[in-house]
Write a protein that holds these residues in place. Structure first.
Motif, mmCIF file in Angstrom:
data_model
loop_
_atom_site.group_PDB
_atom_site.id
_atom_site.type_symbol
_atom_site.label_atom_id
_atom_site.label_comp_id
_atom_site.label_asym_id
_atom_site.label_seq_id
_atom_site.Cartn_x
_atom_site.Cartn_y
_atom_site.Cartn_z
ATOM 1 N N TYR A 15 -29.050 10.993 68.345
ATOM 2 C CA TYR A 15 -28.124 10.232 69.183
ATOM 3 C C TYR A 15 -27.360 9.224 68.340
ATOM 4 C CZ TYR A 15 -31.317 12.182 72.598
ATOM 5 O OH TYR A 15 -32.074 13.052 73.339
ATOM 6 N N LEU A 16 -26.118 8.979 68.733
ATOM 7 C CA LEU A 16 -25.339 7.961 68.040
ATOM 8 C C LEU A 16 -25.825 6.593 68.517
ATOM 9 C CD1 LEU A 16 -21.711 9.411 68.134
ATOM 10 C CD2 LEU A 16 -23.527 9.744 66.449
ATOM 11 N N SER A 17 -25.983 5.726 67.570
ATOM 12 C CA SER A 17 -26.584 4.415 67.840
ATOM 13 C C SER A 17 -25.803 3.610 68.866
ATOM 14 C CB SER A 17 -26.664 3.618 66.550
ATOM 15 O OG SER A 17 -27.091 2.307 66.826
ATOM 16 N N GLN A 18 -26.544 2.957 69.765
ATOM 17 C CA GLN A 18 -25.892 2.062 70.703
ATOM 18 C C GLN A 18 -26.216 0.610 70.355
ATOM 19 O OE1 GLN A 18 -27.439 2.177 74.644
ATOM 20 N NE2 GLN A 18 -29.526 2.551 73.968
ATOM 21 N N SER A 19 -27.038 0.433 69.325
ATOM 22 C CA SER A 19 -27.406 -0.903 68.855
ATOM 23 C C SER A 19 -28.266 -0.760 67.615
ATOM 24 C CB SER A 19 -28.188 -1.649 69.933
ATOM 25 O OG SER A 19 -28.820 -2.787 69.374
ATOM 26 N N GLY A 20 -28.116 -1.694 66.690
ATOM 27 C CA GLY A 20 -28.949 -1.653 65.492
ATOM 28 C C GLY A 20 -30.155 -2.567 65.607
ATOM 29 N N GLN A 21 -30.306 -3.121 66.797
ATOM 30 C CA GLN A 21 -31.289 -4.188 66.981
ATOM 31 C C GLN A 21 -32.726 -3.838 66.589
ATOM 32 O OE1 GLN A 21 -31.881 -5.752 70.987
ATOM 33 N NE2 GLN A 21 -33.986 -6.030 70.294
ATOM 34 N N LEU A 22 -33.205 -2.703 67.062
ATOM 35 C CA LEU A 22 -34.608 -2.392 66.800
ATOM 36 C C LEU A 22 -34.874 -2.293 65.299
ATOM 37 C CD1 LEU A 22 -35.576 0.111 69.630
ATOM 38 C CD2 LEU A 22 -35.173 -2.347 69.704
#
Length: 430
Positions: A179-186
């Motif tokens: 999946y294309l990232s929806q956030s780099g947070q994790l």
RNA sequence: UCCUCGAUAGCUCAAUGGUAGAGCAUCCGGCUGUUAACCGGAGGGUUGUAGGUUCGAGUCCUACUCGAGGAGCCA
């Protein structure tokens, strides 16, 4: 090497060569005015029949808008020229013609401009926006660097949903789903445990069928993450960064803001900092007062956000949202577990949420419980749980949406102008 | 996915159910300092697609396509 137009004023009386594109051509009987743009600025090049070689004079008769040119002449200070500087043309070479350039200085519709986005970027207004975008991206990173943050790039291709909420773009990863990232947070949380203060900055993707002036399918997010930090630390950092950014732009992007007809007045309050910090409960009150009722427990809709933000003259923090309407990793408020240590930053003038963040769950057992409650597969989050197993620590961070921030700062009426090639629900071209 | 609005010249828009026009752009001509220059002239159309109503449809009706804004969701 050609000189940049922005440097010309310092060379009055001297010979100079510039290379650029023709913005407009005005013809008199024995004089022709060429406005040339090279990215650094624009300058009027004057061709007089009596001064210029015949072939140069004739060459200037039918130049097309956006033709690329090399112009040689004498730099001259003249009040009659816009900007006070002009070039008295001695020689002119057409590098490439541009007959029937689609975008004229007159008005165009959105659909047409978007179809010609690759050419629209050449306009004064779009160039100003792109320059400000660049300044924002650079400034925020320099500021974070000054504060000891390390940029750690997070992956775009990911094995699972970061938050499990929004719709993701699925792609084939060697016969496996990615999946294309929806956030780099994790991933940032892992990096924060390595470096203390980190941020990632890159594109994120949301496959939501949103069709409003605030939504892009692909947008850029700056996401700081800080180990041993609290909700208050995050609000402090957001406020410091945003207010410093506004001060920076008022000073360094003043000319571009004029092009955009964005009054500095609208940004003066934000430049001072002192953003109000209200709880979700208080925000509900504000919304109700403004005639936009909210059921406790639900996230705010766009009309509510606008109503809440309208009560303040600068961005406002809304913190401690109901735990139920936020992501699984949000740390519950120890004094009141039904709300969590989350915070959204709402921009004024109806621009809505420009940043969202909060304190993350650092307790292994609680995080595991939340994964189960949200029906998220523990296997996929094994590594994320690991972070709580070895040297876990309270930590917090936020994500700042670059396009919405830019849209607010520039006073734009649609985020599609804030990114060079917007990806929208109905648009993948050009 | 839902609601609302729209589609006429290259572009932006006009046109009571009765001969499709204007500005800009293009082409031709004029003008010694212009500032989205100006003045004169010319060319440019299967009115988004397919049906229907009507003596007659750009205009009314139906479906579809495409677009815009908003809701939901979010930064």
């Amino acid at each position: 090497m050609a000189m940049r137009i922005s440097e010309l004023a310092a060379f009055s009386g001297q010979e100079a060569t510039i290379r650029g594109w023709l913005v407009s051509l005005r013809k008199g009987g024995k004089i022709r005015f060429l406005v040339v743009r090279d990215g650094s600025g624009t300058v009027q090049a004057v061709v007089r029949q009596e001064d210029a070689p015949t072939e140069v004079w004739e060459r200037c008769a039918d130049l097309s808008q956006e033709a690329s040119l090399e112009v040689r002449g004498t730099v001259r200070l003249d009040q009659r020229a816009q900007g006070g500087v002009e070039l008295a043309v001695r020689d002119l070479i057409v590098i490439s013609d541009a007959a029937d350039f689609p975008i004229s200085p007159k008005e165009h519709g959105v659909d047409f401009l978007m179809d010609n986005r690759h050419l629209w970027l050449r306009s004064r207004r779009q160039a100003a926006i792109l320059r400000i975008r660049s300044q924002i991206e650079l400034f925020l990173q320099v500021e974070l660097g000054r504060r000891g943050f390390v940029r750690v790039d997070s992956p775009i291709l990911t094995p699972s949903a970061c938050e499990g909420t929004t719709t993701l773009f699925e792609t084939d990863y060697f016969e496996q789903k990615a999946y294309l990232s929806q956030s780099g947070q994790l991933y940032n949380e892992a990096a924060a445990a390595a470096l203390g203060r980190v941020y990632c900055f890159g594109p994120t993707f949301r496959a939501e069928k949103s069709k409003t002036r605030r939504h892009l399918v692909e947008f850029w997010m700056l996401e700081p993450e800080i180990a041993f930090a609290s909700l208050d630390d995050v609000m402090d950092l957001e406020e410091d960064l945003i207010s410093a950014l506004v001060r920076h732009l008022l000073k360094e992007a003043a000319d571009d803001l004029v092009v955009l007809e964005r009054s500095p007045q609208a940004l003066l309050a934000a430049a001072q900092g002192g953003f109000a910090r209200i709880t979700y409960d208080q925000a509900v009150e504000v919304a109700v007062q403004a005639g936009q009722p909210v059921t406790w427990g639900e996230d705010f809709g766009s009309p509510q956000e606008t109503a809440i933000a309208a009560a303040f003259d600068r961005p406002v923090f809304v913190h401690r949202y109901p735990t139920a309407c936020k992501a699984f990793y949000m740390q519950p408020d120890p004094e009141r577990p039904e709300v969590c240590l989350s915070v959204d930053l709402l921009a004024p003038e109806g621009y809505g949420e420009i940043a969202g963040g909060g304190q993350r769950i650092h307790d292994f057992a609680l995080l595991r419980e939340r994964l189960a409650q949200h029906n998220l597969p523990e296997d996929a989050y094994r590594w994320y749980l690991d972070l709580r197993q070895w040297g876990s620590q309270p930590h917090a961070g936020f994500g700042l949406g670059i396009e919405r921030t830019l849209s607010w700062l520039c006073g734009l009426d649609h985020v599609r102008e804030t990114i060079p090639f917007p990806r929208l629900l109905t648009r993948l071209y050009p």
